[in-house]
Write a protein that holds these residues in place. Structure first.
Motif, PDB file in Angstrom:
ATOM      1  N   GLU A  71       0.832  -1.201   0.000  1.00  0.00           N
ATOM      2  CA  GLU A  71       0.000   0.000   0.000  1.00  0.00           C
ATOM      3  C   GLU A  71       0.868   1.252   0.000  1.00  0.00           C
ATOM      4  OE1 GLU A  71      -3.438   0.608   0.172  1.00  0.00           O
ATOM      5  OE2 GLU A  71      -3.656  -1.480  -0.381  1.00  0.00           O
ATOM      6  N   THR A  84      -0.222   4.203   1.102  1.00  0.00           N
ATOM      7  CA  THR A  84      -0.537   4.948   2.322  1.00  0.00           C
ATOM      8  C   THR A  84      -1.103   4.003   3.377  1.00  0.00           C
ATOM      9  OG1 THR A  84      -2.793   5.491   1.630  1.00  0.00           O
ATOM     10  CG2 THR A  84      -1.075   7.051   1.035  1.00  0.00           C
ATOM     11  N   ASN A 105      -3.708   4.386   6.754  1.00  0.00           N
ATOM     12  CA  ASN A 105      -4.613   5.254   7.502  1.00  0.00           C
ATOM     13  C   ASN A 105      -4.854   4.617   8.861  1.00  0.00           C
ATOM     14  OD1 ASN A 105      -6.711   6.785   8.552  1.00  0.00           O
ATOM     15  ND2 ASN A 105      -7.618   7.126   6.549  1.00  0.00           N
ATOM     16  N   THR A 106      -4.420   5.319   9.934  1.00  0.00           N
ATOM     17  CA  THR A 106      -4.563   4.770  11.288  1.00  0.00           C
ATOM     18  C   THR A 106      -5.813   5.284  12.001  1.00  0.00           C
ATOM     19  OG1 THR A 106      -3.336   6.533  12.390  1.00  0.00           O
ATOM     20  CG2 THR A 106      -2.050   4.687  11.519  1.00  0.00           C
ATOM     21  N   GLY A 107      -6.534   6.201  11.376  1.00  0.00           N
ATOM     22  CA  GLY A 107      -7.652   6.853  12.042  1.00  0.00           C
ATOM     23  C   GLY A 107      -7.223   8.155  12.692  1.00  0.00           C
ATOM     24  N   TYR A 153      -3.793   9.377  11.771  1.00  0.00           N
ATOM     25  CA  TYR A 153      -2.867   9.885  10.760  1.00  0.00           C
ATOM     26  C   TYR A 153      -3.100   9.185   9.423  1.00  0.00           C
ATOM     27  CZ  TYR A 153      -0.064  11.370  14.793  1.00  0.00           C
ATOM     28  OH  TYR A 153       0.370  11.937  15.956  1.00  0.00           O
ATOM     29  N   LYS A 154      -2.825   9.913   8.351  1.00  0.00           N
ATOM     30  CA  LYS A 154      -2.646   9.303   7.041  1.00  0.00           C
ATOM     31  C   LYS A 154      -1.137   9.298   6.829  1.00  0.00           C
ATOM     32  CE  LYS A 154      -4.120   9.477   2.266  1.00  0.00           C
ATOM     33  NZ  LYS A 154      -4.948  10.202   1.280  1.00  0.00           N
ATOM     34  N   HIS A 212       0.081  13.081   7.779  1.00  0.00           N
ATOM     35  CA  HIS A 212      -0.973  14.105   7.769  1.00  0.00           C
ATOM     36  C   HIS A 212      -1.877  13.780   8.945  1.00  0.00           C
ATOM     37  CE1 HIS A 212      -3.985  16.873   6.244  1.00  0.00           C
ATOM     38  NE2 HIS A 212      -4.879  15.935   6.475  1.00  0.00           N
ATOM     39  N   ARG A 213      -1.893  14.677   9.950  1.00  0.00           N
ATOM     40  CA  ARG A 213      -2.724  14.453  11.143  1.00  0.00           C
ATOM     41  C   ARG A 213      -4.148  14.827  10.790  1.00  0.00           C
ATOM     42  NH1 ARG A 213      -0.103  16.810  16.336  1.00  0.00           N
ATOM     43  NH2 ARG A 213      -0.576  18.748  15.271  1.00  0.00           N
ATOM     44  N   LEU A 214      -5.050  13.874  10.880  1.00  0.00           N
ATOM     45  CA  LEU A 214      -6.426  14.057  10.428  1.00  0.00           C
ATOM     46  C   LEU A 214      -7.215  15.040  11.282  1.00  0.00           C
ATOM     47  CD1 LEU A 214      -7.171  10.322   9.589  1.00  0.00           C
ATOM     48  CD2 LEU A 214      -6.578  12.158   7.987  1.00  0.00           C
TER      49      LEU A 214
END
Length: 84
Positions: A3, A5, A7-9, A11-12, A55-57
């Protein structure tokens, strides 16, 4: 092909090509400087580590996320890191 990217919820994440391990470890340090030179091996970690562009969501802040297998490695990094 892995992958591009993760996505941890929270951070991306975009993995660094220098990573030996492409996993997100438990102990995280967010560096809010997207262009700072971050070189985890220079801090002498005893365990595994991974580096990501992040990228902090929650607030849309860009930076880098360094994750460590060992809590003491994260603490050492956080105490010694100074952005260039």
């Amino acid at each position: 092909m892995p992958e591009a990217t993760i996505n941890t919820g929270i951070y991306k994440l975009f993995p660094s090509p220098r990573n030996r391990h492409r996993e997100v470890f438990q102990h995280e340090v967010f560096v809010p400087h997207p262009y700072a030179l971050v070189d985890p091996p220079s801090y002498g970690p005893q365990g595994r580590w991974s580096l990501f562009a992040a990228h902090r969501l929650a607030d849309g802040k860009n930076g880098q996320l360094v994750t460590f297998e060992l809590e003491r490695d994260a603490a050492t990094f956080q105490a010694r890191f100074v952005p260039d």
